[in-house]
Design an enzyme around this catalytic site. Structure first.
Site, short mmCIF file in Angstrom:
data_model
loop_
_atom_site.label_atom_id
_atom_site.label_comp_id
_atom_site.label_asym_id
_atom_site.label_seq_id
_atom_site.Cartn_x
_atom_site.Cartn_y
_atom_site.Cartn_z
N ASP A 57 -5.30 2.96 -1.53
CA ASP A 57 -6.09 3.68 -0.54
C ASP A 57 -6.35 5.03 -1.18
OD1 ASP A 57 -6.68 5.61 1.53
OD2 ASP A 57 -5.89 4.23 3.02
N HIS A 117 -8.66 0.59 -0.48
CA HIS A 117 -9.24 1.09 0.75
C HIS A 117 -10.13 2.26 0.39
CE1 HIS A 117 -6.10 -0.57 3.86
NE2 HIS A 117 -6.97 -1.48 3.46
N GLU A 151 0.83 -1.20 0.00
CA GLU A 151 0.00 0.00 0.00
C GLU A 151 0.87 1.25 0.00
OE1 GLU A 151 -3.54 1.96 2.79
OE2 GLU A 151 -2.08 0.59 3.68
N GLU A 188 -12.15 1.68 5.27
CA GLU A 188 -11.09 1.79 6.27
C GLU A 188 -11.38 2.88 7.30
OE1 GLU A 188 -6.22 1.72 6.52
OE2 GLU A 188 -7.21 3.11 5.17
#
Length: 276
Positions: A181, A207, A148, A247
């Site tokens: 994300d 995310h 990530e 998230e």
């Protein structure tokens, strides 16, 4: 697109609440946060893995992803002595073992801050060496290692889709994958959708959370500044059918059950509007 619950925000609640709520609110899976008191890998290896398996079976709620705590104290593989790096690698290999034992599909890692004196060469040498070791272990146990990117507030090492592309050029394995994300690209004025186009088949996970410029705060979906209804339309048009974990983290720790319900309801509504 399958929606997951991230359990970090439940750390003041019993772990069972996560499984109860994921089922009753309509999540598809759990992304399990690997920190105490719930799922710290050494505790799992000492016997707590049996409780996780019991909850998976009791509620019919799979743990698809395992995200160990490793960006600050006491583990950050990007900073400190070689002995500290090796200790972090040993810990994360155990995390991969525990991910396999609980039936997870992937384990998530994110290269954190390497310190203010680290050069680009030092950063990349250390990061590639570490992630190669972890990828080799992931291949042995049969678990995807998902890497990530973070915001500039969290890391000076790994922040963009281009960083992921560079990583994949240096480590060639079907067991190391990328994700997005959506907060990091948004606050860094990078395109969220560029991740999907650039990474192609290496784009494995997302995310989903809202954000505001000038902060890495993770905000309730639909209540920040990211154009989320339109984002889901773009994801639908792009054919994204992978996993997406909602998230929620520590900003909602006082009432995680209420906010977990609102979050998935908000996201489901936007997905329906987009044709998912």
């Amino acid at each position: 697109m399958k929606l997951g619950m991230f359990t970090s925000g439940y750390q003041r609640n019993p772990l069972e609440h996560c499984f109860i709520d994921a089922k009753r609110f309509g999540y598809d899976y759990i992304e399990l946060w690997g920190g105490r008191p719930h799922a710290f890998a050494p505790d799992l290896a000492a016997g707590d893995i049996n409780e996780v398996k019991r909850l998976i079976d009791k509620y019919g709620m799979p743990v698809r992803g395992y995200t160990p705590e490793h960006n600050a104290y006491p583990y950050n593989f990007m900073i400190g002595s070689e002995a500290q790096r090796e200790d972090a690698v040993k810990y994360l290999k155990l995390c991969l073992d525990m991910a396999k034992e609980m039936g997870a599909d992937y384990m998530l890692v994110s290269p954190a801050n390497a310190g203010y004196l680290a050069t680009y060469k030092e950063i990349w040498d250390r990061m590639v060496r570490t992630l190669r070791e972890l990828t080799e272990h992931a291949e042995k146990v049969g678990i995807k290692l998902v890497v990530e990117t973070l915001t500039q507030y969290e890391t000076n090492a790994f922040k963009s889709a281009n960083d992921l592309i560079e990583l994949f050029q240096r480590i060639d394995s079907p067991f190391i994958m990328g994700m997005c994300d959506i907060v990091p690209p948004f606050v860094q004025h990078e395109s969220i959708m560029a991740y999907i186009e650039k990474l192609g088949s290496k784009m494995y996970h997302m995310h989903i959370i809202d954000g505001e410029q000038g902060t890495d705060s993770h905000i309730m979906p639909g209540e920040g500044s990211i154009p989320m209804p339109e984002l889901f339309c773009e994801l639908k048009d792009a054919g994204y059918e992978g996993t997406a974990t909602i998230e929620l983290v520590l900003g909602y720790i006082n009432e995680p059950r209420m906010y977990a319900r609102r979050a998935v309801n908000n996201v489901r509504a936007m997905m329906a509007q987009a044709g998912y």
